[in-house]
Scaffold this motif. Structure first.
Motif, short mmCIF file in Angstrom:
data_model
loop_
_atom_site.label_atom_id
_atom_site.label_comp_id
_atom_site.label_asym_id
_atom_site.label_seq_id
_atom_site.Cartn_x
_atom_site.Cartn_y
_atom_site.Cartn_z
N SER A 161 -10.58 15.09 20.27
CA SER A 161 -11.42 16.15 20.13
C SER A 161 -12.79 15.91 19.65
O SER A 161 -13.68 16.60 20.07
CB SER A 161 -10.72 17.17 19.25
N ARG A 162 -12.78 14.88 18.81
CA ARG A 162 -14.17 14.36 18.50
C ARG A 162 -14.41 12.81 18.34
O ARG A 162 -15.43 12.30 18.26
CB ARG A 162 -14.54 14.99 16.98
N GLY A 163 -13.23 12.04 18.45
CA GLY A 163 -13.31 10.74 18.39
C GLY A 163 -13.62 10.32 19.73
O GLY A 163 -13.58 10.99 20.86
N ALA A 201 -24.76 11.77 19.01
CA ALA A 201 -24.72 13.02 20.18
C ALA A 201 -24.24 14.16 19.47
O ALA A 201 -24.25 15.14 19.79
CB ALA A 201 -23.73 12.69 21.32
N ARG A 202 -23.52 13.97 18.17
CA ARG A 202 -22.89 14.95 17.54
C ARG A 202 -23.57 15.58 16.48
O ARG A 202 -23.30 16.82 16.14
CB ARG A 202 -21.66 14.52 16.67
N GLY A 203 -25.11 15.20 16.65
CA GLY A 203 -26.01 15.77 15.76
C GLY A 203 -25.78 16.00 14.37
O GLY A 203 -26.16 16.82 13.66
N ARG A 252 -11.36 11.79 -2.49
CA ARG A 252 -12.49 12.51 -2.21
C ARG A 252 -13.62 12.11 -2.03
O ARG A 252 -14.44 11.23 -2.67
CB ARG A 252 -12.60 13.53 -3.52
N CYS A 253 -13.90 12.03 -0.46
CA CYS A 253 -15.03 11.39 -0.01
C CYS A 253 -16.31 12.51 -0.37
O CYS A 253 -16.36 13.37 -0.27
CB CYS A 253 -15.13 11.24 1.70
N PHE A 254 -17.45 11.66 -0.70
CA PHE A 254 -18.65 12.26 -0.97
C PHE A 254 -19.56 12.23 0.45
O PHE A 254 -19.18 12.83 1.39
CB PHE A 254 -19.47 11.53 -2.07
N THR A 255 -20.95 11.86 0.30
CA THR A 255 -21.61 11.61 1.62
C THR A 255 -21.41 10.19 2.29
O THR A 255 -21.89 9.15 1.76
CB THR A 255 -23.04 11.87 1.43
N THR A 256 -20.59 10.22 3.29
CA THR A 256 -20.56 8.85 3.86
C THR A 256 -21.58 8.76 5.00
O THR A 256 -21.94 9.39 5.66
CB THR A 256 -18.96 8.72 4.63
N ALA A 310 -7.75 11.59 3.38
CA ALA A 310 -9.01 11.91 3.00
C ALA A 310 -9.09 13.34 2.53
O ALA A 310 -8.36 14.14 2.98
CB ALA A 310 -9.92 11.86 4.33
N SER A 311 -9.71 13.33 1.21
CA SER A 311 -10.08 14.69 0.77
C SER A 311 -11.57 14.64 0.76
O SER A 311 -12.22 13.84 1.23
CB SER A 311 -9.54 15.09 -0.50
N SER A 312 -12.06 15.72 -0.07
CA SER A 312 -13.80 15.99 0.10
C SER A 312 -14.13 16.35 -1.37
O SER A 312 -13.52 17.32 -1.92
CB SER A 312 -14.11 16.78 1.42
N ASP A 361 -2.23 15.25 19.46
CA ASP A 361 -2.68 16.13 18.59
C ASP A 361 -1.45 15.92 17.42
O ASP A 361 -0.45 15.87 17.51
CB ASP A 361 -2.63 17.68 18.86
N VAL A 362 -1.98 15.72 16.36
CA VAL A 362 -1.25 15.49 15.01
C VAL A 362 -0.18 16.49 14.81
O VAL A 362 0.76 16.52 14.34
CB VAL A 362 -1.80 15.07 13.84
N ALA A 363 -0.57 17.82 15.12
CA ALA A 363 -0.25 18.97 15.10
C ALA A 363 1.16 19.13 15.97
O ALA A 363 1.90 20.27 15.72
CB ALA A 363 -0.98 20.31 14.95
N1 LIG Z 1 -17.48 11.79 6.82
C1 LIG Z 1 -17.48 12.18 5.72
O1 LIG Z 1 -18.42 12.10 4.87
C2 LIG Z 1 -16.41 13.10 5.01
C3 LIG Z 1 -16.49 13.64 3.62
C4 LIG Z 1 -15.67 14.48 3.11
C5 LIG Z 1 -14.43 14.45 3.96
N2 LIG Z 1 -14.22 13.72 5.17
C6 LIG Z 1 -12.90 13.90 5.82
O2 LIG Z 1 -12.36 12.88 6.55
C7 LIG Z 1 -11.86 12.87 7.53
C8 LIG Z 1 -12.48 12.25 8.65
O3 LIG Z 1 -14.01 12.42 8.61
P1 LIG Z 1 -14.66 11.61 9.78
O4 LIG Z 1 -16.06 11.57 9.21
O5 LIG Z 1 -14.29 10.51 10.20
O6 LIG Z 1 -14.70 12.74 10.68
P2 LIG Z 1 -14.52 12.52 12.58
O7 LIG Z 1 -14.44 14.06 13.15
O8 LIG Z 1 -15.34 11.29 12.78
O9 LIG Z 1 -13.10 12.11 12.63
C9 LIG Z 1 -11.87 12.78 12.71
C10 LIG Z 1 -10.99 12.28 13.81
O10 LIG Z 1 -10.04 13.20 13.82
C11 LIG Z 1 -9.52 13.63 15.19
N3 LIG Z 1 -8.67 14.89 15.12
C12 LIG Z 1 -9.01 16.35 14.69
N4 LIG Z 1 -8.00 16.85 14.75
C13 LIG Z 1 -7.07 16.27 15.14
C14 LIG Z 1 -5.72 16.41 15.48
N5 LIG Z 1 -5.16 17.67 14.89
N6 LIG Z 1 -4.91 15.52 15.81
C15 LIG Z 1 -5.25 14.18 16.08
N7 LIG Z 1 -6.78 13.94 15.77
C16 LIG Z 1 -7.55 14.75 15.44
C17 LIG Z 1 -10.95 13.65 15.79
O11 LIG Z 1 -10.84 13.34 17.25
C18 LIG Z 1 -11.74 12.61 15.19
O12 LIG Z 1 -11.57 11.26 15.89
C19 LIG Z 1 -11.92 14.57 7.60
O13 LIG Z 1 -10.75 15.20 7.52
C20 LIG Z 1 -13.19 14.94 7.02
O14 LIG Z 1 -12.81 16.37 6.70
C21 LIG Z 1 -15.10 13.17 5.65
#
Ligand SMILES: NC(=O)c1ccc[n+]([C@@H]2O[C@H](COP(=O)([O-])OP(=O)(O)OC[C@H]3O[C@@H](n4cnc5c(N)ncnc54)[C@H](O)[C@@H]3O)[C@@H](O)[C@H]2O)c1
Length: 364
Positions: free
Chosen positions: A34-36, A193-195, A175-179, A122-124, A58-60
């Motif tokens: 969906s976003r990957g 492209a995701r902006g 708990r991830c901060f700003t990655t 991952a948490s936040s 979908d993991v769900a």
């Molecule tokens: N990047 C950060 O700074 C940050 C900070 C805090 C928390 N997080 C958490 O870490 C996790 C990963 O973040 P990220 O930055 O890699 O985001 P991301 O959007 O790049 O990656 C998430 C991936 O999960 C996939 N996905 C979403 N829902 C899904 C589903 N139901 N089944 C299967 N795949 C699914 C998407 O396609 C995507 O590839 C998220 O849960 C996010 O909330 C990230």
């Protein structure tokens, strides 16, 4: 170990896949794309020299997930699938809670059915809320004030309850901060492209795709008035997930949570100046009003992760900016075929760079 990485085609996921393989693990990816992007996984294969199966699921979807547990001999799970924003007003929090919590429920069900008893997720830092005491410690009261933070807090609670009730199950959360930043090869990173992301927005200015950077908030009680965040290199966060997986057997209880922060906050202008120095590009900016509920300062107390995981970020802002710029300048539109979250490989919607957000958000 054979590890299922959910969200492995995403930003954190693709870097964590590389780190896990480099640490000697076998990896299988589940991502609904969906976003990957599948190219992230094929590039992770090139970087590691190992085949990495990708299930576009979908993991769900519990039936589809069960088929994967049936065939892939999974021994542990790193759960990174999830939404990072609540999306558009039309999607709203219901869709968001359903995705983030629903995926956690089905994953736990399958793990219990198949006797898989190691989970890192991952948490936040958003769980601490905008008015959190800083540096934030894992044991302080969480006062989250956004649907994103609340969903992260609920996920923590669900995982803690199940870990305490399910004999043998051990769960660790970061708990991830700003990655920020990207793999130093410049082949995987956060798709522009995701902006999203402050550095992505700066990169777009440097590439001439944006006129200037909009800095959200210039009158915060910080030395330069701009918000301050704990910015951590994505490869450091990936190493944190590997360390957490390795530490699960030594933790005091069945559930643990650690801050994945450096303890060194940087302001937006600190990051901007470093980016300008590292890239040689000037980034004009203006300050705009910060959205309600924006934290002035957010950063971690990193002591627990250092103590229990033997982990702390080792890369600094210069590394973050240099690695990010190598990735973005070589891949200005992100991965081939990616259009700001749409999926051309699932229906064909053309290949056009689209700026999704006009300003630069801070991650969590
Ligand atoms: N990047 C950060 O700074 C940050 C900070 C805090 C928390 N997080 C958490 O870490 C996790 C990963 O973040 P990220 O930055 O890699 O985001 P991301 O959007 O790049 O990656 C998430 C991936 O999960 C996939 N996905 C979403 N829902 C899904 C589903 N139901 N089944 C299967 N795949 C699914 C998407 O396609 C995507 O590839 C998220 O849960 C996010 O909330 C990230």
């Amino acid at each position: 170990m054979r590890i299922l990485v959910t969200g492995g085609a995403g930003y954190l996921g693709s870097h964590t896949v590389v780190a896990l393989v480099e640490a000697g693990h076998d990896v299988v990816v589940v991502d609904d794309l969906s976003r990957g992007n599948p190219v992230a996984v094929s590039r992770a294969e090139v970087l590691t020299g190992q085949r990495i199966p990708l299930h576009a699921v979908d993991v769900a979807d519990i039936d589809a997930l069960e088929r994967i547990f049936d065939t892939e001999r999974v021994e542990a799970v790193v759960h990174l699938a999830g939404r990072r924003t609540t999306g558009s007003r039309a999607q709203g929090p219901l869709d968001f809670y359903e995705t983030n919590l629903g995926a956690t429920f089905t994953l736990l069900r399958c793990m219990v059915w198949y006797g898989v008893d190691r989970l890192v997720a991952a948490s936040s830092a958003a769980v601490y809320g905008a008015r959190a005491r800083v540096p934030s410690r894992e044991d302080q009261t969480v006062r989250t004030d956004s649907p994103f933070g609340r969903a992260a807090g609920m996920t923590e609670q669900v995982l803690a309850d199940v870990a305490h009730a399910q004999r043998g199950l051990r769960v660790g959360m970061l708990r991830c901060f700003t990655t920020a930043g990207a793999h130093p090869s410049g082949t995987i990173g956060e798709p522009a492209a995701r902006g999203e992301g402050l550095l992505t927005a700066m990169g777009q200015v440097a590439l001439g795709l944006r006129e200037r950077l909009d800095v959200r908030g210039g009158d915060h009680p910080t030395p330069d008035g701009t918000p301050m965040r704990d910015v951590v290199h994505v490869d450091d966060v990936a190493a944190g997930f590997v360390a957490a997986l390795g530490a699960l057997d030594e933790t005091d209880g069945p559930f643990s949570v650690w801050n994945a922060g450096s303890g060194r906050p940087a302001s937006v202008l600190d990051v901007l100046r470093t980016f300008e120095t590292v890239t040689g590009h000037r980034v004009p900016y203006r300050t705009v009003a910060a959205p309600a509920g924006t934290a002035a300062v957010s950063y971690a107390d990193p002591a627990l992760a250092e103590d229990e995981l033997g982990w702390r970020p080792v890369r600094d802002l210069v590394d973050i900016c240099a690695d990010h710029w190598r990735w973005q300048s070589r891949n200005p539109a992100g991965y081939p075929g990616l259009i700001g979250g749409e999926r051309p490989w699932r229906g064909g919607v053309g290949h056009r760079l689209r700026l999704v957000s006009p300003s630069a958000p801070w991650g969590a």
